[in-house]
Scaffold this motif. Structure first.
Motif, PDB file in Angstrom:
ATOM      1  N   SER A   1       0.857  -1.183   0.000  1.00 22.17           N
ATOM      2  CA  SER A   1       0.000   0.000   0.000  1.00 22.17           C
ATOM      3  C   SER A   1       0.896   1.237   0.000  1.00 22.17           C
ATOM      4  O   SER A   1       2.059   1.168   0.412  1.00 22.17           O
ATOM      5  CB  SER A   1      -0.901   0.008   1.244  1.00 22.17           C
ATOM      6  N   ARG A   2       0.355   2.349  -0.437  1.00 19.86           N
ATOM      7  CA  ARG A   2       1.117   3.592  -0.435  1.00 19.86           C
ATOM      8  C   ARG A   2       0.976   4.298   0.908  1.00 19.86           C
ATOM      9  O   ARG A   2      -0.099   4.337   1.496  1.00 19.86           O
ATOM     10  CB  ARG A   2       0.624   4.527  -1.548  1.00 19.86           C
ATOM     11  N   ASP A   3       2.092   4.862   1.387  1.00 18.37           N
ATOM     12  CA  ASP A   3       2.028   5.648   2.613  1.00 18.37           C
ATOM     13  C   ASP A   3       1.640   7.088   2.279  1.00 18.37           C
ATOM     14  O   ASP A   3       1.346   7.418   1.116  1.00 18.37           O
ATOM     15  CB  ASP A   3       3.346   5.571   3.382  1.00 18.37           C
ATOM     16  N   VAL A   4       1.655   7.934   3.285  1.00 18.18           N
ATOM     17  CA  VAL A   4       1.199   9.305   3.088  1.00 18.18           C
ATOM     18  C   VAL A   4       2.110  10.078   2.137  1.00 18.18           C
ATOM     19  O   VAL A   4       1.695  11.075   1.523  1.00 18.18           O
ATOM     20  CB  VAL A   4       1.101  10.030   4.448  1.00 18.18           C
ATOM     21  N   ALA A   5       3.352   9.607   1.983  1.00 21.07           N
ATOM     22  CA  ALA A   5       4.295  10.245   1.061  1.00 21.07           C
ATOM     23  C   ALA A   5       4.237   9.608  -0.329  1.00 21.07           C
ATOM     24  O   ALA A   5       5.114   9.849  -1.150  1.00 21.07           O
ATOM     25  CB  ALA A   5       5.715  10.164   1.616  1.00 21.07           C
ATOM     26  N   VAL A   6       3.204   8.808  -0.572  1.00 21.30           N
ATOM     27  CA  VAL A   6       2.972   8.137  -1.850  1.00 21.30           C
ATOM     28  C   VAL A   6       4.144   7.217  -2.215  1.00 21.30           C
ATOM     29  O   VAL A   6       4.576   7.152  -3.366  1.00 21.30           O
ATOM     30  CB  VAL A   6       2.700   9.154  -2.989  1.00 21.30           C
ATOM     31  N   LYS A   7       4.692   6.517  -1.229  1.00 24.97           N
ATOM     32  CA  LYS A   7       5.730   5.522  -1.442  1.00 24.97           C
ATOM     33  C   LYS A   7       5.115   4.142  -1.233  1.00 24.97           C
ATOM     34  O   LYS A   7       4.359   3.933  -0.272  1.00 24.97           O
ATOM     35  CB  LYS A   7       6.893   5.734  -0.467  1.00 24.97           C
ATOM     36  N   GLU A   8       5.443   3.220  -2.128  1.00 16.83           N
ATOM     37  CA  GLU A   8       4.907   1.866  -2.010  1.00 16.83           C
ATOM     38  C   GLU A   8       5.596   1.132  -0.863  1.00 16.83           C
ATOM     39  O   GLU A   8       6.814   1.000  -0.839  1.00 16.83           O
ATOM     40  CB  GLU A   8       5.122   1.091  -3.314  1.00 16.83           C
TER      41      GLU A   8
ATOM     42  N   HIS B   1      10.043  -0.838   1.835  1.00 21.22           N
ATOM     43  CA  HIS B   1       9.747   0.027   0.694  1.00 21.22           C
ATOM     44  C   HIS B   1      10.123  -0.689  -0.601  1.00 21.22           C
ATOM     45  O   HIS B   1      11.200  -1.266  -0.715  1.00 21.22           O
ATOM     46  CB  HIS B   1      10.523   1.339   0.798  1.00 21.22           C
TER      47      HIS B   1
ATOM     48  N   ASN C   1      -0.472   4.528   8.842  1.00 20.52           N
ATOM     49  CA  ASN C   1      -1.022   5.866   8.622  1.00 20.52           C
ATOM     50  C   ASN C   1      -1.057   6.699   9.895  1.00 20.52           C
ATOM     51  O   ASN C   1      -1.142   7.928   9.832  1.00 20.52           O
ATOM     52  CB  ASN C   1      -2.431   5.758   8.032  1.00 20.52           C
TER      53      ASN C   1
ATOM     54  N   SER D   1       0.472  13.090   7.885  1.00 18.10           N
ATOM     55  CA  SER D   1       0.771  14.273   7.074  1.00 18.10           C
ATOM     56  C   SER D   1       1.769  15.209   7.746  1.00 18.10           C
ATOM     57  O   SER D   1       2.466  15.979   7.079  1.00 18.10           O
ATOM     58  CB  SER D   1      -0.525  15.037   6.773  1.00 18.10           C
TER      59      SER D   1
ATOM     60  N   ASN E   1       5.462  13.291   7.210  1.00 20.27           N
ATOM     61  CA  ASN E   1       5.528  12.619   5.908  1.00 20.27           C
ATOM     62  C   ASN E   1       6.941  12.484   5.366  1.00 20.27           C
ATOM     63  O   ASN E   1       7.145  11.877   4.316  1.00 20.27           O
ATOM     64  CB  ASN E   1       4.642  13.340   4.883  1.00 20.27           C
TER      65      ASN E   1
END
Length: 267
Positions: free
Chosen positions: A39-46, A70, A236, A241, A244
């Motif tokens: 899943s992607r984290d808040v920093a849009v990293k897989e 990651h 999350n 945020s 991040n």
């Protein structure tokens, strides 16, 4: 209070916790599987979460979170490489784990299906596997019992059931069914997990060791990912945020200590 000291302490705690969990898995030498999802984290990293699923010595199904990694992309090849690198980091490899009960072929099927939809995920082979497994259901005085299907189920695991063990299983299944279907201690069971605990409680796991192995293999089948989803919920909270820019190692260490606090709090 210094951030670098906090990170160092958390890193040591996470390492010891993960080491303890892996050592426990290796020590029991029982079948287990990996639950893996991304899943992607808040920093849009897989981010890929890894969870062990196994049956303990009293017949209970255990799921233990060991880390989040990651990954640059979500291809099957990349995920497999990331898992192997993760275990090498902890002094193991998938090859050594296969020798300790990990069936790389059958359990890697989960990785192969991560990116597929529901219809593709449960293909004809997987559906047949589940149909055979359902014959272990103890509900209603073992009405679902079907020896032929259970023998077919065992053949999905040739490393655990070579031909000689298939013959032993055939003999044990006859006696097992006659025993437990008329045994008052095995009435009102609600599922295979209850059956496993009763088997251990009344020493049937020893009397019917091949049947019990089949039950454990059924229990470690990764058919649900609730624990992995809880990992992402915790992720999350840890990396939100306002945080991040948290590094991958720092996030992993925080998650291991937070989620596996029971294993972390030991002397």
């Amino acid at each position: 209070m210094a951030p670098n000291i906090q990170r160092e302490l958390t890193s040591v705690c996470a390492h010891l916790t993960t080491k303890k969990i892996i050592a426990e898995i290796v020590r029991v030498k029982q079948p287990f599987s990996l639950l893996v999802d991304e899943s992607r984290d808040v920093a849009v990293k897989e981010q890929m979460a890894i969870v062990f699923r196994y049956v303990d010595k009293i017949g209970c199904v255990i799921e233990r979170f060991i880390g989040v990694v990651h990954v640059k992309n979500t291809s099957v090849k990349s995920l497999k490489i990331a898992i192997d690198h993760f275990f090498v980091k902890h002094g193991l490899s998938l090859t050594s784990l296969r020798g300790q009960g990990y069936d790389g072929v059958s359990n890697m099927r989960v990785l192969d299906n991560i990116q597929e939809g529901l219809n593709n995920r449960f293909d004809e082979v997987n559906m047949r596997l589940f149909q055979c497994m359902s014959s272990l259901d103890p509900s209603n005085s073992f009405v679902a019992f079907n020896k032929d299907r259970l023998l077919e189920f065992a053949k999905f695991y040739p490393a655990d059931f070579p031909q000689h063990d298939i013959w032993l299983l055939d003999d044990q299944l006859e006696n097992y069914y006659e025993d437990v279907s008329t045994n008052a201690n095995f009435t009102h069971l609600e599922g295979i997990a209850d059956l496993a605990k009763k088997m251990v409680e009344f020493k049937k796991d020893v009397a019917y060791n091949k049947v019990f192995l089949l039950i454990k293999l059924a229990l470690v089948l990764p058919v649900a990912t609730a624990t992995v989803e809880r990992v992402f919920s915790a992720m999350n909270l840890v990396k939100n945020s306002l945080r991040n820019r948290m590094g991958d190692d720092w996030m992993n260490n925080c998650l291991v200590v937070y989620i596996e606090k029971g294993s972390f709090c030991y002397k």
